[in-house]
Design an enzyme around this catalytic site. Structure first.
Site, PDB file in Angstrom:
ATOM      1  N   ARG A 136      10.243   2.302   4.575  1.00  0.00           N
ATOM      2  CA  ARG A 136       9.520   2.124   3.302  1.00  0.00           C
ATOM      3  C   ARG A 136      10.204   3.019   2.267  1.00  0.00           C
ATOM      4  O   ARG A 136       9.709   4.099   1.941  1.00  0.00           O
ATOM      5  CB  ARG A 136       8.034   2.472   3.469  1.00  0.00           C
ATOM      6  CG  ARG A 136       7.321   1.557   4.432  1.00  0.00           C
ATOM      7  CD  ARG A 136       5.844   1.871   4.524  1.00  0.00           C
ATOM      8  NE  ARG A 136       5.077   1.420   3.369  1.00  0.00           N
ATOM      9  CZ  ARG A 136       3.778   1.617   3.209  1.00  0.00           C
ATOM     10  NH1 ARG A 136       3.094   2.263   4.116  1.00  0.00           N
ATOM     11  NH2 ARG A 136       3.155   1.170   2.122  1.00  0.00           N
ATOM     12  N   ARG A 187      -9.124   4.888   7.304  1.00  0.00           N
ATOM     13  CA  ARG A 187      -8.357   5.292   6.113  1.00  0.00           C
ATOM     14  C   ARG A 187      -8.639   4.346   4.952  1.00  0.00           C
ATOM     15  O   ARG A 187      -8.463   4.719   3.791  1.00  0.00           O
ATOM     16  CB  ARG A 187      -6.847   5.218   6.389  1.00  0.00           C
ATOM     17  CG  ARG A 187      -6.346   6.122   7.487  1.00  0.00           C
ATOM     18  CD  ARG A 187      -4.848   6.291   7.364  1.00  0.00           C
ATOM     19  NE  ARG A 187      -4.580   7.080   6.186  1.00  0.00           N
ATOM     20  CZ  ARG A 187      -4.586   8.399   6.159  1.00  0.00           C
ATOM     21  NH1 ARG A 187      -4.782   9.067   7.262  1.00  0.00           N
ATOM     22  NH2 ARG A 187      -4.371   9.061   5.048  1.00  0.00           N
ATOM     23  N   CYS A 234       1.064   4.076   6.433  1.00  0.00           N
ATOM     24  CA  CYS A 234       1.296   3.186   7.581  1.00  0.00           C
ATOM     25  C   CYS A 234       2.777   3.074   7.874  1.00  0.00           C
ATOM     26  O   CYS A 234       3.602   2.996   6.967  1.00  0.00           O
ATOM     27  CB  CYS A 234       0.727   1.799   7.288  1.00  0.00           C
ATOM     28  SG  CYS A 234      -1.055   1.794   7.153  1.00  0.00           S
ATOM     29  N   LYS A 287      -9.331   0.415  -2.673  1.00  0.00           N
ATOM     30  CA  LYS A 287      -8.607   1.608  -2.175  1.00  0.00           C
ATOM     31  C   LYS A 287      -7.359   1.860  -3.009  1.00  0.00           C
ATOM     32  O   LYS A 287      -7.159   2.951  -3.544  1.00  0.00           O
ATOM     33  CB  LYS A 287      -8.225   1.402  -0.704  1.00  0.00           C
ATOM     34  CG  LYS A 287      -7.195   2.418  -0.196  1.00  0.00           C
ATOM     35  CD  LYS A 287      -6.843   2.209   1.262  1.00  0.00           C
ATOM     36  CE  LYS A 287      -5.717   1.260   1.543  1.00  0.00           C
ATOM     37  NZ  LYS A 287      -4.357   1.802   1.390  1.00  0.00           N
ATOM     38  N   ASN A 288      -6.516   0.849  -3.107  1.00  0.00           N
ATOM     39  CA  ASN A 288      -5.203   1.098  -3.719  1.00  0.00           C
ATOM     40  C   ASN A 288      -5.295   1.326  -5.228  1.00  0.00           C
ATOM     41  O   ASN A 288      -4.499   2.084  -5.785  1.00  0.00           O
ATOM     42  CB  ASN A 288      -4.223  -0.022  -3.363  1.00  0.00           C
ATOM     43  CG  ASN A 288      -3.816   0.065  -1.888  1.00  0.00           C
ATOM     44  OD1 ASN A 288      -4.004   1.097  -1.251  1.00  0.00           O
ATOM     45  ND2 ASN A 288      -3.289  -1.024  -1.354  1.00  0.00           N
ATOM     46  N   ASP A 332      -0.860  -7.376   3.058  1.00  0.00           N
ATOM     47  CA  ASP A 332      -1.973  -6.614   3.643  1.00  0.00           C
ATOM     48  C   ASP A 332      -2.947  -7.483   4.434  1.00  0.00           C
ATOM     49  O   ASP A 332      -3.754  -6.958   5.195  1.00  0.00           O
ATOM     50  CB  ASP A 332      -2.755  -5.879   2.542  1.00  0.00           C
ATOM     51  CG  ASP A 332      -1.934  -4.784   1.896  1.00  0.00           C
ATOM     52  OD1 ASP A 332      -0.940  -4.345   2.507  1.00  0.00           O
ATOM     53  OD2 ASP A 332      -2.268  -4.374   0.769  1.00  0.00           O
TER      54      ASP A 332
HETATM   55  N1  EPU Z   1      10.537  -1.104  -1.803  1.00  0.00           N
HETATM   56  C1  EPU Z   1      11.831  -0.640  -1.844  1.00  0.00           C
HETATM   57  N2  EPU Z   1      12.067   0.507  -2.568  1.00  0.00           N
HETATM   58  C2  EPU Z   1      11.090   1.169  -3.239  1.00  0.00           C
HETATM   59  C3  EPU Z   1       9.771   0.683  -3.183  1.00  0.00           C
HETATM   60  C4  EPU Z   1       9.522  -0.464  -2.448  1.00  0.00           C
HETATM   61  O1  EPU Z   1      12.733  -1.220  -1.254  1.00  0.00           O
HETATM   62  O2  EPU Z   1      11.395   2.174  -3.876  1.00  0.00           O
HETATM   63  C5  EPU Z   1      10.241  -2.339  -1.044  1.00  0.00           C
HETATM   64  C6  EPU Z   1       9.320  -2.042   0.142  1.00  0.00           C
HETATM   65  O3  EPU Z   1      10.049  -1.609   1.281  1.00  0.00           O
HETATM   66  C7  EPU Z   1       8.653  -3.381   0.336  1.00  0.00           C
HETATM   67  C8  EPU Z   1       8.503  -3.919  -1.076  1.00  0.00           C
HETATM   68  O4  EPU Z   1       9.475  -3.211  -1.849  1.00  0.00           O
HETATM   69  O5  EPU Z   1       9.493  -4.231   1.070  1.00  0.00           O
HETATM   70  C9  EPU Z   1       7.141  -3.747  -1.715  1.00  0.00           C
HETATM   71  O6  EPU Z   1       6.737  -2.390  -1.625  1.00  0.00           O
HETATM   72  P1  EPU Z   1       5.762  -1.725  -2.689  1.00  0.00           P
HETATM   73  O7  EPU Z   1       6.452  -0.574  -3.316  1.00  0.00           O
HETATM   74  O8  EPU Z   1       5.176  -2.769  -3.574  1.00  0.00           O
HETATM   75  O9  EPU Z   1       4.632  -1.147  -1.733  1.00  0.00           O
HETATM   76  P2  EPU Z   1       3.872   0.217  -1.904  1.00  0.00           P
HETATM   77  O10 EPU Z   1       3.633   0.494  -3.336  1.00  0.00           O
HETATM   78  O11 EPU Z   1       4.482   1.296  -1.094  1.00  0.00           O
HETATM   79  C10 EPU Z   1       1.493  -0.817  -1.957  1.00  0.00           C
HETATM   80  C11 EPU Z   1       0.231  -0.656  -1.168  1.00  0.00           C
HETATM   81  C12 EPU Z   1       0.393  -1.264   0.211  1.00  0.00           C
HETATM   82  C13 EPU Z   1       0.783  -2.735   0.069  1.00  0.00           C
HETATM   83  C14 EPU Z   1       2.039  -2.869  -0.792  1.00  0.00           C
HETATM   84  C15 EPU Z   1       2.429  -4.298  -1.080  1.00  0.00           C
HETATM   85  C16 EPU Z   1      -0.653   1.428  -2.013  1.00  0.00           C
HETATM   86  C17 EPU Z   1      -0.945   2.858  -1.773  1.00  0.00           C
HETATM   87  N3  EPU Z   1      -0.050   0.765  -1.039  1.00  0.00           N
HETATM   88  O12 EPU Z   1       2.496  -0.117  -1.219  1.00  0.00           O
HETATM   89  O13 EPU Z   1      -0.885  -1.183   0.804  1.00  0.00           O
HETATM   90  O14 EPU Z   1       1.022  -3.275   1.346  1.00  0.00           O
HETATM   91  O15 EPU Z   1       1.820  -2.205  -2.069  1.00  0.00           O
HETATM   92  O16 EPU Z   1       1.431  -4.947  -1.778  1.00  0.00           O
HETATM   93  O17 EPU Z   1      -1.000   0.890  -3.060  1.00  0.00           O
HETATM   94  C18 EPU Z   1      -2.401  -1.060   2.589  1.00  0.00           C
HETATM   95  O18 EPU Z   1      -3.309  -0.986   1.757  1.00  0.00           O
HETATM   96  O19 EPU Z   1      -2.613  -1.227   3.824  1.00  0.00           O
HETATM   97  C19 EPU Z   1      -1.018  -0.961   2.143  1.00  0.00           C
HETATM   98  C20 EPU Z   1      -0.018  -0.715   2.993  1.00  0.00           C
END
Ligand code: EPU
Length: 421
Positions: free
Chosen positions: A120, A396, A115, A21-22, A304
């Site tokens: 976030r 989703r 989610c 998915k991601n 996850d």
């Molecule tokens: N963070 C910040 N600022 C930012 C970005 C992130 O503080 O600008 C923090 C977040 O709050 C969190 C950490 O950094 O504490 C990691 O967040 P990350 O940006 O890596 O997460 P994401 O890119 O928003 C993706 C996946 C998530 C998965 C996370 C962690 C996608 C679309 N989503 O989210 O997937 O949990 O990486 O591996 O790729 C899921 O599939 O259920 C899902 C939520």
């Protein structure tokens, strides 16, 4: 959407894991950078992908989706204001920030949905864009960016290895005519797959899978055909279901090393498992040991999977502990598990999970995607009948989950509200 679930003795059979998915979500957006036809194979049939396709149609990309193959023709792409409701439906819509900056040097977009487990933020994304020359106007709901002096290549060190920020900054850098260096980037397999795809379109990038990524100038991107990697979280989910409920469960179309952190926990717990490079078989285990799990960026245990392994830990002989260092508020499943008579509690930032022999069916709710997948497992484990509400969260991210579980012998059906009342 509601699932009616009944406890069954043991699951047995084989499942082929679908595309990630991601990885798919980032790759589909990446495809719009190319003025040619891109064919993407192994795209999972999940609502997040269908929502993304709606956005592609809105910006005049031609898209077809059949047999897990998505064809994207972005030759007629048009700049549009992306303050539209579809952006709020999913997290990955924030990739249009990087892609639009690359293509149009401007973007007007709602903040992403996805989610809800506490804050976030997207500050790491925005700080990176700002460093590259974007002027940012941010409100609570939207972000507008322009680049009056064009996007500039930069050396950027991320304050945390965010998956989304890493991909977004690569998207913004890819067409710049000088070298960009990104440091302290995420090393998740989805990043590697995303960069491999960009390379298949002719990008000149080094360092994917390490802490530093270098993006060099290219003349232009060209069309390609690319197959998305298997979904390591879907694989992890079914492995956990297997450890909790299966007599014998085999997963195929997987990359075992991508779920190594989960396999290490299984070994600590004493799960009976046979691991091959691209296939894993899991057998019924009578006694499971309790464990302590701390989530972290890859290669640590993925956030996850923590909500999904929670119900399995209810079977261990003692108290287990989970600490989610990535999303400390990813805990909505805990109150729901209690409704099934599970012995779980939260102390400070720790989830404490104790042996619970007497799980009983009830009406429970999904509050997010992975929490929903965890609750589905708990319902399958609970004696009697359960009704799981808000299962659109599960769909989703998991394709054919009802079909797959039924093939393994589970009793699970969609039902409507009248049946419960
Ligand atoms: N963070 C910040 N600022 C930012 C970005 C992130 O503080 O600008 C923090 C977040 O709050 C969190 C950490 O950094 O504490 C990691 O967040 P990350 O940006 O890596 O997460 P994401 O890119 O928003 C993706 C996946 C998530 C998965 C996370 C962690 C996608 C679309 N989503 O989210 O997937 O949990 O990486 O591996 O790729 C899921 O599939 O259920 C899902 C939520």
């Amino acid at each position: 959407m509601i699932y009616k679930i009944e406890n069954v003795p043991k699951l047995e059979g084989k499942i082929a894991i679908g595309g990630s998915k991601n990885a798919a979500l980032s790759i589909v957006v990446g495809a719009i950078l190319c003025k040619d036809i891109v064919i993407l194979k192994n795209i999972p049939d999940i609502t997040d992908i269908h929502d993304l396709i709606e956005i592609l149609n809105y910006i005049h990309c031609r898209v077809t989706y059949q047999n897990f193959t998505l064809t994207i023709d972005a030759r007629q792409i048009e700049y549009k204001d992306l303050r539209i409701q579809q952006i709020k439906k999913l997290r990955a819509s924030y990739y249009f920030m990087g892609a639009f900056l690359s293509l149009f040097e401007k973007v007007e977009i709602y903040k992403p949905g996805g989610c809800n487990f506490g804050k976030r933020p997207i500050d790491i994304h925005l700080n990176g864009f700002e460093k590259m020359g974007a002027i940012i106007n941010e409100t609570e709901n939207d972000v507008c960016m322009t680049c009056p002096n064009h996007l500039k290549s930069q050396q950027i060190t991320l304050s945390f290895p965010s998956v989304g920020a890493t991909i977004n900054l690569i998207l913004a850098s890819i067409l710049i005519k000088k070298t960009t260096v990104l440091r302290n980037v995420a090393t998740e397999p989805e990043i590697v797959d995303f960069v491999q795809f960009l390379k298949a379109m002719g990008a000149n990038i080094d360092g994917e899978g390490t802490k530093t990524i270098i993006i060099r100038k290219i003349k232009q991107l060209h069309g390609c055909s690319y197959t998305i990697m298997p979904d390591r979280i879907e694989c992890g989910t079914y492995l956990i279901y297997g450890a909790a409920l299966a007599k014998k469960l085999t997963l195929t179309n997987i990359i075992s090393r991508q779920v190594r952190s989960l396999l290490s926990i299984f070994i600590e717990m004493g799960v009976d498992i046979d691991i091959k490079q691209d296939q894993i078989t899991i057998y019924e285990t009578k006694h499971l040991k309790p464990v302590k799990i701390v989530t972290g960026p890859f290669p640590s245990f993925p956030t996850d999977l923590q909500q999904i392994i929670c119900p399995l830990l209810l079977k261990a002989d003692g108290q287990s502990m989970i600490i989610d260092t990535i999303y400390s508020k990813r805990i909505s499943h805990i109150e729901e598990l209690k409704k099934l008579n599970a012995n779980v509690k939260i102390v400070d930032n720790c989830m404490l999970i104790s042996k619970s022999n007497d799980l009983k069916g009830n009406i429970v709710t999904c509050n997010d995607l992975r929490g929903g997948a965890g609750m589905l497992l708990a319902c399958l484990m609970a004696k009697g009948k359960s009704y799981l509400m808000n299962t659109q969260w599960i769909e989703r991210g998991y394709q054919n989950i009802i079909h797959n579980l039924k093939l393994l012998g589970a009793s699970i059906e969609r039902c409507d509200e009248n049946e419960i009342l």
